[in-house]
Design a protein around this motif. Sequence first.
Motif, PDB file in Angstrom:
ATOM      1  N   GLY A 168     -13.952   2.225  -7.895  1.00  0.00           N
ATOM      2  CA  GLY A 168     -15.011   3.167  -8.220  1.00  0.00           C
ATOM      3  C   GLY A 168     -15.633   2.848  -9.566  1.00  0.00           C
ATOM      4  O   GLY A 168     -15.056   2.134 -10.394  1.00  0.00           O
ATOM      5  N   ARG A 169     -16.831   3.401  -9.785  1.00  0.00           N
ATOM      6  CA  ARG A 169     -17.542   3.193 -11.044  1.00  0.00           C
ATOM      7  C   ARG A 169     -18.347   4.437 -11.392  1.00  0.00           C
ATOM      8  O   ARG A 169     -18.936   5.078 -10.520  1.00  0.00           O
ATOM      9  N   TYR A 170     -18.340   4.787 -12.668  1.00  0.00           N
ATOM     10  CA  TYR A 170     -19.250   5.788 -13.203  1.00  0.00           C
ATOM     11  C   TYR A 170     -19.968   5.163 -14.398  1.00  0.00           C
ATOM     12  O   TYR A 170     -19.348   4.898 -15.430  1.00  0.00           O
ATOM     13  N   ASP A 171     -21.266   4.893 -14.230  1.00  0.00           N
ATOM     14  CA  ASP A 171     -22.031   4.175 -15.233  1.00  0.00           C
ATOM     15  C   ASP A 171     -21.332   2.831 -15.497  1.00  0.00           C
ATOM     16  O   ASP A 171     -21.208   2.022 -14.591  1.00  0.00           O
ATOM     17  N   ARG A 172     -20.815   2.596 -16.686  1.00  0.00           N
ATOM     18  CA  ARG A 172     -20.103   1.338 -16.979  1.00  0.00           C
ATOM     19  C   ARG A 172     -18.585   1.500 -16.948  1.00  0.00           C
ATOM     20  O   ARG A 172     -17.854   0.537 -17.189  1.00  0.00           O
ATOM     21  N   PHE A 173     -18.100   2.693 -16.677  1.00  0.00           N
ATOM     22  CA  PHE A 173     -16.658   2.922 -16.590  1.00  0.00           C
ATOM     23  C   PHE A 173     -16.202   2.683 -15.152  1.00  0.00           C
ATOM     24  O   PHE A 173     -16.819   3.173 -14.202  1.00  0.00           O
ATOM     25  N   VAL A 174     -15.114   1.917 -14.989  1.00  0.00           N
ATOM     26  CA  VAL A 174     -14.647   1.527 -13.663  1.00  0.00           C
ATOM     27  C   VAL A 174     -13.170   1.872 -13.512  1.00  0.00           C
ATOM     28  O   VAL A 174     -12.434   2.019 -14.492  1.00  0.00           O
ATOM     29  N   PHE A 175     -12.753   2.017 -12.273  1.00  0.00           N
ATOM     30  CA  PHE A 175     -11.326   2.206 -11.986  1.00  0.00           C
ATOM     31  C   PHE A 175     -11.023   1.552 -10.644  1.00  0.00           C
ATOM     32  O   PHE A 175     -11.905   1.394  -9.791  1.00  0.00           O
ATOM     33  N   SER A 176      -9.760   1.145 -10.461  1.00  0.00           N
ATOM     34  CA  SER A 176      -9.350   0.506  -9.211  1.00  0.00           C
ATOM     35  C   SER A 176      -7.907   0.874  -8.902  1.00  0.00           C
ATOM     36  O   SER A 176      -7.112   1.189  -9.794  1.00  0.00           O
ATOM     37  N   GLY A 177      -7.601   0.832  -7.627  1.00  0.00           N
ATOM     38  CA  GLY A 177      -6.240   1.099  -7.174  1.00  0.00           C
ATOM     39  C   GLY A 177      -5.915   0.222  -5.974  1.00  0.00           C
ATOM     40  O   GLY A 177      -6.757   0.042  -5.077  1.00  0.00           O
ATOM     41  N   ASP A 178      -4.731  -0.371  -5.967  1.00  0.00           N
ATOM     42  CA  ASP A 178      -4.286  -1.197  -4.849  1.00  0.00           C
ATOM     43  C   ASP A 178      -2.891  -0.720  -4.444  1.00  0.00           C
ATOM     44  O   ASP A 178      -1.976  -0.679  -5.275  1.00  0.00           O
ATOM     45  N   ILE A 179      -2.735  -0.350  -3.178  1.00  0.00           N
ATOM     46  CA  ILE A 179      -1.483   0.242  -2.699  1.00  0.00           C
ATOM     47  C   ILE A 179      -0.942  -0.589  -1.546  1.00  0.00           C
ATOM     48  O   ILE A 179      -1.687  -0.961  -0.627  1.00  0.00           O
ATOM     49  N   MET A 180       0.349  -0.872  -1.606  1.00  0.00           N
ATOM     50  CA  MET A 180       1.017  -1.665  -0.577  1.00  0.00           C
ATOM     51  C   MET A 180       2.330  -0.995  -0.197  1.00  0.00           C
ATOM     52  O   MET A 180       3.104  -0.573  -1.068  1.00  0.00           O
ATOM     53  N   TYR A 181       2.579  -0.873   1.109  1.00  0.00           N
ATOM     54  CA  TYR A 181       3.860  -0.340   1.591  1.00  0.00           C
ATOM     55  C   TYR A 181       4.312  -1.163   2.787  1.00  0.00           C
ATOM     56  O   TYR A 181       3.534  -1.397   3.726  1.00  0.00           O
ATOM     57  N   THR A 182       5.559  -1.632   2.762  1.00  0.00           N
ATOM     58  CA  THR A 182       6.118  -2.386   3.887  1.00  0.00           C
ATOM     59  C   THR A 182       7.520  -1.881   4.209  1.00  0.00           C
ATOM     60  O   THR A 182       8.267  -1.451   3.328  1.00  0.00           O
ATOM     61  N   SER A 183       7.842  -1.944   5.490  1.00  0.00           N
ATOM     62  CA  SER A 183       9.181  -1.601   5.964  1.00  0.00           C
ATOM     63  C   SER A 183       9.632  -2.704   6.916  1.00  0.00           C
ATOM     64  O   SER A 183       8.958  -2.989   7.912  1.00  0.00           O
ATOM     65  N   THR A 184      10.759  -3.362   6.597  1.00  0.00           N
ATOM     66  CA  THR A 184      11.254  -4.465   7.410  1.00  0.00           C
ATOM     67  C   THR A 184      12.723  -4.265   7.738  1.00  0.00           C
ATOM     68  O   THR A 184      13.463  -3.577   7.017  1.00  0.00           O
ATOM     69  N   THR A 185      13.162  -4.880   8.834  1.00  0.00           N
ATOM     70  CA  THR A 185      14.575  -4.898   9.217  1.00  0.00           C
ATOM     71  C   THR A 185      14.965  -6.334   9.519  1.00  0.00           C
ATOM     72  O   THR A 185      14.402  -6.969  10.426  1.00  0.00           O
ATOM     73  N   ASP A 186      15.917  -6.836   8.747  1.00  0.00           N
ATOM     74  CA  ASP A 186      16.421  -8.206   8.914  1.00  0.00           C
ATOM     75  C   ASP A 186      17.787  -8.104   9.586  1.00  0.00           C
ATOM     76  O   ASP A 186      18.750  -7.566   9.008  1.00  0.00           O
ATOM     77  N   SER A 187      17.891  -8.612  10.819  1.00  0.00           N
ATOM     78  CA  SER A 187      19.120  -8.468  11.611  1.00  0.00           C
ATOM     79  C   SER A 187      19.826  -9.810  11.752  1.00  0.00           C
ATOM     80  O   SER A 187      19.171 -10.847  11.972  1.00  0.00           O
TER      81      SER A 187
END
Length: 271
Positions: A90-109
């Motif tokens: 996102g941006r407001y005038d020259r001010f910016v922000f960002s977010g990156d979200i990651m979620y994983t679920s694994t099963t190693d058998s």
Amino acid sequence: MMMRTTAGFAALLALTGSVLAADVLPPVEQPVAVEAERPLWAFQVTPYMWAAGLKGDISPFRRAPTIPVEKDFGDILDDLNFGGFINVWGRYDRFVFSGDIMYTSTTDSHSFGNIPQLPGMPPVASADVDVDTKQFTSTLAAGYRVFDVPGTTLDLLGGVRIWHVSNKVTVDAGFISASHKESFGWVDPVVGARLFHGLTDKLSFQMQADVGGFDVGSKFTYQALATFNYTFTDHLSASVGYKVLSVDYDHDGHVFDTTLHGPVLGLTYRF
């Protein structure tokens, strides 16, 4: 003769009137193209797929042996229960922000045979071991647009990367079944930048990268994402590129020294 004089006088009056009119009437202004002002607010959401491979060293439990891990995307896909990736900006005038979200679920058998018999215990032909791993990572940053010309922008960013890792091991050996679960997490400060450059009216290039850790949470972490983007409409575009996420964490018996890397494919919706 008088008619010629009258005609000449009339012509002279007409010419004089034209000159006076030119001096008195304002000139007609030409329309000036005014560039539409850029909106103060801008916001976009990008869900994406990340075909990442994994390499590193992991100790799933406190003071457990450190295990080297190397898996390509196919191996991870076989173990994957759920994976979700989303980026917001996102941006407001020259001010910016960002977010990156990651979620994983694994099963190693894994299955193990020819298990040695323990004293006083009945023989065991085989044992099944499942390792369930859940990982949540979120990078939150804000900053300021330091360079802004038509077609090219540069943002400087600072923020945090939040990590949470949960491991559960379950052993089933027929008459014996046991499980153990541990979770750990930390927060890393990060600093970075985001560059956008338009190549054509439809095609653009973007790169965002950061570094952090600095022994506050992990020893060191970095992330880099580079994409080529194609705009379909004012609200919709697609991206293809490559992403790397690395961290070196070793604290209180937990080791999480890994690098995830692979191609990404995303779809962006702009508000």
